[in-house]
Scaffold this motif. Structure first.
Motif, PDB file in Angstrom:
ATOM      1  N   ASP A  66      40.002  39.555  41.804  1.00  0.00           N
ATOM      2  CA  ASP A  66      40.380  38.687  42.920  1.00  0.00           C
ATOM      3  C   ASP A  66      41.392  37.623  42.509  1.00  0.00           C
ATOM      4  OD1 ASP A  66      38.751  40.168  44.453  1.00  0.00           O
ATOM      5  OD2 ASP A  66      37.167  38.675  44.700  1.00  0.00           O
ATOM      6  N   CYS A  67      41.077  36.844  41.474  1.00  0.00           N
ATOM      7  CA  CYS A  67      41.951  35.715  41.132  1.00  0.00           C
ATOM      8  C   CYS A  67      42.773  35.950  39.876  1.00  0.00           C
ATOM      9  CB  CYS A  67      41.126  34.433  40.993  1.00  0.00           C
ATOM     10  SG  CYS A  67      40.020  34.449  39.572  1.00  0.00           S
ATOM     11  N   CYS A  70      34.930  37.375  39.019  1.00  0.00           N
ATOM     12  CA  CYS A  70      34.438  36.215  38.277  1.00  0.00           C
ATOM     13  C   CYS A  70      33.426  35.436  39.121  1.00  0.00           C
ATOM     14  CB  CYS A  70      35.604  35.334  37.852  1.00  0.00           C
ATOM     15  SG  CYS A  70      36.284  34.331  39.191  1.00  0.00           S
ATOM     16  N   CYS A  83      34.863  33.552  42.208  1.00  0.00           N
ATOM     17  CA  CYS A  83      35.231  34.410  43.337  1.00  0.00           C
ATOM     18  C   CYS A  83      33.989  35.005  44.004  1.00  0.00           C
ATOM     19  CB  CYS A  83      36.177  35.514  42.860  1.00  0.00           C
ATOM     20  SG  CYS A  83      37.818  34.876  42.437  1.00  0.00           S
ATOM     21  N   CYS A 124      39.422  39.229  36.357  1.00  0.00           N
ATOM     22  CA  CYS A 124      38.901  39.169  37.720  1.00  0.00           C
ATOM     23  C   CYS A 124      39.890  39.840  38.665  1.00  0.00           C
ATOM     24  CB  CYS A 124      38.675  37.716  38.145  1.00  0.00           C
ATOM     25  SG  CYS A 124      38.157  37.582  39.873  1.00  0.00           S
TER      26      CYS A 124
HETATM   27 ZN   LIG Z   1      38.065  35.331  40.196  1.00  0.00          ZN
END
Ligand SMILES: [Zn+2]
Ligand SMILES: [Zn+2]
Length: 152
Positions: A104-105, A142, A145, A102
């Motif tokens: 983002d995370c 994901c 997110c 992912c």
């Molecule tokens: Zn994520």
């Protein structure tokens, strides 16, 4: 080395795995292999070191990397390099799986081998090349997110 009833069995299992792989059994290797087996996911060396230390006592970062390399070379542990992330370690299951990351995370999850066997995909290379594996990283966002990004 201190052993309590709760770690004796996994320790014995780790020792057996080391012997099967033809490796000398050491407390550090046993502790590190246990740490890898006990995690469901993809841990970095720092996290594994912290977990192994609960069994072995202090372990230097260099020792951690040495042990992880030995376990990886022996085919017991799989090391995955993902751009922008520290190397991640997991149990080597020889299933040729790939990874989704992912953006983002940073969550990493396994993606099954598309074909079911290495190298999983056709490479545009002359047949003189012996292609053994393909490591694919799927990048995206994901579900967590995505949900967090939804306007409410
Ligand atoms: Zn994520
Ligand atoms: Zn994986």
């Amino acid at each position: 080395m201190t052993t309590s009833p709760t770690v004796e069995e996994p320790m014995a299992l780790a020792a057996a795995r080391l012997r099967t792989a033809g490796m000398r059994v050491t407390a550090q290797r046993m502790a590190m292999l246990m740490a890898v087996y006990e995690s469901a996911g993809h841990l970095d060396a720092d996290t594994l070191r912290e977990r192994a230390q609960r069994v072995t006592g202090r372990l230097s970062l260099q020792a951690t990397y040495n042990v992880l390399r030995a376990l990886t070379d022996a085919g017991l542990v799989r090391c995955t390099q993902i751009a922008g992330h520290p190397a991640r370690y997991e149990v080597e299951r020889h299933d040729n799986h790939h990874h989704f990351v992912c953006r983002d995370c940073g969550t990493i999850r396994d993606v099954e081998c598309t074909v079911g066997a290495a190298p999983c995909m056709e490479a545009q290379l002359p047949e003189e090349y012996d292609i053994q594996e393909a490591a694919v990283t799927f990048w995206g966002v994901c579900p967590d997110c995505r949900a967090a990004a939804q306007p409410s």
